[in-house]
Design an enzyme around this catalytic site. Structure first.
Site, short mmCIF file in Angstrom:
data_model
loop_
_atom_site.label_atom_id
_atom_site.label_comp_id
_atom_site.label_asym_id
_atom_site.label_seq_id
_atom_site.Cartn_x
_atom_site.Cartn_y
_atom_site.Cartn_z
N GLY A 42 -89.14 10.65 53.33
CA GLY A 42 -88.00 11.01 54.17
C GLY A 42 -86.72 10.29 53.75
O GLY A 42 -85.63 10.67 54.16
N GLU A 43 -86.86 9.26 52.92
CA GLU A 43 -85.69 8.50 52.49
C GLU A 43 -84.84 9.32 51.51
O GLU A 43 -85.37 10.00 50.64
CB GLU A 43 -86.15 7.20 51.81
CG GLU A 43 -84.99 6.36 51.33
CD GLU A 43 -85.43 5.00 50.79
OE1 GLU A 43 -86.55 4.54 51.08
OE2 GLU A 43 -84.62 4.40 50.06
N ILE A 95 -82.29 9.33 48.41
CA ILE A 95 -81.89 8.46 47.29
C ILE A 95 -80.90 9.24 46.40
O ILE A 95 -80.83 10.46 46.48
CB ILE A 95 -83.11 7.97 46.48
CG1 ILE A 95 -83.81 9.13 45.75
CG2 ILE A 95 -84.11 7.24 47.37
CD1 ILE A 95 -84.84 8.67 44.71
N PRO A 96 -80.13 8.54 45.55
CA PRO A 96 -79.14 9.25 44.73
C PRO A 96 -79.79 10.31 43.84
O PRO A 96 -80.89 10.09 43.31
CB PRO A 96 -78.53 8.13 43.87
CG PRO A 96 -78.80 6.86 44.61
CD PRO A 96 -80.11 7.07 45.32
N ALA A 97 -79.09 11.41 43.66
CA ALA A 97 -79.61 12.53 42.86
C ALA A 97 -79.31 12.34 41.38
O ALA A 97 -79.60 13.22 40.56
CB ALA A 97 -79.03 13.85 43.36
N GLY A 100 -78.90 8.93 38.25
CA GLY A 100 -78.92 7.48 37.99
C GLY A 100 -78.38 7.19 36.60
O GLY A 100 -78.04 8.11 35.85
N GLY A 110 -79.30 5.59 32.92
CA GLY A 110 -80.34 5.09 32.01
C GLY A 110 -79.89 3.78 31.39
O GLY A 110 -78.67 3.52 31.28
N TYR A 150 -87.04 -2.27 27.30
CA TYR A 150 -85.66 -2.07 26.84
C TYR A 150 -85.01 -3.42 26.45
O TYR A 150 -83.90 -3.43 25.91
CB TYR A 150 -84.80 -1.34 27.89
CG TYR A 150 -85.33 0.02 28.30
CD1 TYR A 150 -86.23 0.71 27.49
CD2 TYR A 150 -84.94 0.61 29.49
CE1 TYR A 150 -86.72 1.95 27.88
CE2 TYR A 150 -85.43 1.86 29.87
CZ TYR A 150 -86.33 2.52 29.07
OH TYR A 150 -86.82 3.75 29.46
N HIS A 195 -95.14 3.06 32.68
CA HIS A 195 -94.26 3.68 31.68
C HIS A 195 -94.99 4.75 30.86
O HIS A 195 -94.48 5.84 30.64
CB HIS A 195 -93.72 2.57 30.77
CG HIS A 195 -92.42 2.89 30.11
ND1 HIS A 195 -91.48 1.94 29.83
CD2 HIS A 195 -91.91 4.07 29.68
CE1 HIS A 195 -90.43 2.52 29.25
NE2 HIS A 195 -90.68 3.80 29.14
N1 LIG Z 1 -89.85 7.03 30.89
C1 LIG Z 1 -89.66 7.09 29.60
O1 LIG Z 1 -90.61 7.07 28.79
C2 LIG Z 1 -88.27 7.22 29.05
C3 LIG Z 1 -88.08 7.67 27.74
C4 LIG Z 1 -86.77 7.81 27.25
C5 LIG Z 1 -85.69 7.50 28.07
N2 LIG Z 1 -85.90 7.04 29.35
C6 LIG Z 1 -84.75 6.70 30.24
O2 LIG Z 1 -83.86 7.81 30.26
C7 LIG Z 1 -82.53 7.39 29.95
C8 LIG Z 1 -81.74 8.50 29.31
O3 LIG Z 1 -82.33 8.95 28.10
P1 LIG Z 1 -81.64 8.72 26.70
O4 LIG Z 1 -80.77 7.53 26.78
O5 LIG Z 1 -82.69 8.75 25.67
O6 LIG Z 1 -80.81 10.07 26.45
P2 LIG Z 1 -79.60 10.86 27.13
O7 LIG Z 1 -79.18 10.25 28.40
O8 LIG Z 1 -80.02 12.28 27.12
O9 LIG Z 1 -78.48 10.70 26.00
C9 LIG Z 1 -77.67 9.55 25.94
C10 LIG Z 1 -76.58 9.75 24.88
O10 LIG Z 1 -75.84 10.93 25.18
C11 LIG Z 1 -74.47 10.76 24.83
N3 LIG Z 1 -73.65 11.02 26.03
C12 LIG Z 1 -73.76 10.48 27.27
N4 LIG Z 1 -72.84 10.98 28.10
C13 LIG Z 1 -72.12 11.88 27.38
C14 LIG Z 1 -71.03 12.72 27.68
N5 LIG Z 1 -70.50 12.77 28.90
N6 LIG Z 1 -70.52 13.49 26.67
C15 LIG Z 1 -71.06 13.46 25.43
N7 LIG Z 1 -72.11 12.69 25.10
C16 LIG Z 1 -72.63 11.90 26.06
C17 LIG Z 1 -74.31 9.33 24.35
O11 LIG Z 1 -74.32 9.40 22.93
P3 LIG Z 1 -73.44 8.39 22.05
O12 LIG Z 1 -74.17 7.10 22.18
O13 LIG Z 1 -73.51 8.98 20.68
O14 LIG Z 1 -72.08 8.37 22.67
C18 LIG Z 1 -75.54 8.63 24.87
O15 LIG Z 1 -75.96 7.57 24.07
C19 LIG Z 1 -82.78 6.15 29.05
O16 LIG Z 1 -81.62 5.35 28.91
C20 LIG Z 1 -83.92 5.49 29.78
O17 LIG Z 1 -83.45 4.77 30.91
C21 LIG Z 1 -87.17 6.92 29.84
#
Ligand SMILES: NC(=O)c1ccc[n+]([C@@H]2O[C@H](COP(=O)([O-])OP(=O)(O)OC[C@H]3O[C@@H](n4cnc5c(N)ncnc54)[C@H](OP(=O)(O)O)[C@@H]3O)[C@@H](O)[C@H]2O)c1
Length: 336
Positions: free
Chosen positions: A16-17, A19-21, A23, A25, A58, A120
């Site tokens: 029911g909480e 949370i932001p839609a 976040g 990364g 990370y 993870h």
């Molecule tokens: N659970 C898991 O196994 C798992 C796996 C992967 C990721 N994650 C999480 O998901 C988060 C997001 O994934 P991600 O960092 O891989 O990829 P992403 O958010 O899809 O892509 C990030 C990249 O997109 C570019 N970007 C961001 N905003 C932009 C905009 N407004 N216009 C143009 N380009 C833009 C930037 O590139 P530039 O750096 O070239 O500017 C940035 O480095 C991660 O940081 C992490 O917290 C979790």
């Protein structure tokens, strides 16, 4: 004075909480330093982000902790205003290790509890941060339900101990969820999964919703800065997909922002990463204004390329056929 984005949409968890839609990364993709990510967290919270996606692997939680302390001291936000996610890495799945890892992350982040703590990856297969795509660990093995449940029981203890409010899973498949959900005493509140227009995972998304599990979408922009080990020649770039480019032109915004509007309107929480202030501000703002039409949403749904970017091949075990085995693509838990 930084721009503050208001009226950020929310989603409702099964509890029911609200949370932001959306976040932020915090994975620097082996490209951005802990300092750069920390600075981005400070700037992002100043401009209105209230959800942070962290993980011990990370290697920047200590730096982010420093920043959180400053944010609280400077009165930018209070701890209870933020929804902070943490994750246990694959090398800390053993008895007692999940709790130890959670405590260490909390200590690094200078907070007393997480809002959400995730497993993870659903197996203990370890690879060193920054390794190459063809590196393999001889100890890697397929998913085993009993092994996963040993991890999950520790997560359940974390809730009892007050070290996290919710627990969840990441990088799961429907066959694995089918095996473990009936055994959970505390149900997962959220499921983190790769999700972007070129890889929509409609079955897993529907499965999560049907089980009252909130999907959180990683790589929501198609992760253009992802490490080399996660790149192949066949990969589709989401921001270059003709449907996304066409809709972006119509809304007069960067294609990345169309990916985020689509995610939020679909019901996935995107967690875009950026250390660049104009990017992370526009990412947040995009989900508060100028929504996509039903026709645009449908056009993106039909554009799915089923193109997984984070294939996870470094987690493969001896005897595995290929990265598809990590994702149970033939409907059964591979290797067990
Ligand atoms: N659970 C898991 O196994 C798992 C796996 C992967 C990721 N994650 C999480 O998901 C988060 C997001 O994934 P991600 O960092 O891989 O990829 P992403 O958010 O899809 O892509 C990030 C990249 O997109 C570019 N970007 C961001 N905003 C932009 C905009 N407004 N216009 C143009 N380009 C833009 C930037 O590139 P530039 O750096 O070239 O500017 C940035 O480095 C991660 O940081 C992490 O917290 C979790």
């Amino acid at each position: 004075m930084k721009e503050t984005v208001k009226n950020i949409p929310t989603v409702r968890l099964a509890s029911g909480e609200e949370i932001p839609a959306i976040g932020l990364g915090t994975f620097g993709s082996d490209k951005y330093t802990a300092e750069q990510v920390g600075d981005a967290v400070y700037g992002a919270v100043c401009c209105g982000y209230r959800m942070l996606d962290c993980a011990s692997v990370y290697q920047n939680e200590d730096r982010i902790g420093n920043v959180l302390e400053r944010l609280f001291q400077d009165g930018v936000a209070a701890r209870e205003d933020l929804f902070i996610t943490g994750k246990v890495w694959n090398d800390m799945h053993g008895e007692g290790q999940v709790i130890a890892s959670c405590r260490k992350s909390l200590e690094d982040l200078r907070i007393s509890s997480f809002d959400l703590y995730l497993v993870h990856w659903p197996f203990p297969n370890y690879h060193a941060p920054g390794c190459s795509g063809d590196s393999r660990n001889p100890d890697s093995r397929p998913f085993r339900t009993e092994e996963f449940m040993q991890v999950w029981r520790q997560c359940e203890q974390l809730v009892e101990m007050g070290l996290t409010r919710y627990i969840g899973m990441s990088n799961m498949t429907i066959p694995k969820l089918e095996a473990v959900l009936p055994l959970c005493n505390v149900k997962p509140a959220a499921l983190e999964l790769e999700c972007h227009p070129g890889f929509q995972q409609p079955e897993l998304f529907d499965y999560a919703l049907a089980h009252h599990i909130q999907p959180i979408g990683y790589c929501p922009l198609g992760s253009p800065s992802r490490p080399e080990r996660d790149r192949t020649a066949e990969d589709v770039a989401d921001t270059a997909m003709p449907e996304i480019v066409r809709i972006a032109k119509r809304h007069n915004v960067h294609p990345a922002l169309i990916c985020l509007k689509w995610a939020v309107q679909r019901g996935v929480i995107p967690i875009p990463f950026s250390v660049k202030e104009p990017q992370y501000i526009s990412n947040l703002k995009a989900v508060t204004e100028d929504p996509l039409t039903d026709e645009e949403m449908e056009c993106i749904r039909l554009a799915d390329k089923n193109c997984r970017l984070v294939k996870g091949q470094v987690f493969l075990w001896e005897g595995a056929n290929g990265w598809e085995d990590l994702w149970d693509t033939d409907g059964r838990i591979a290797g067990s």
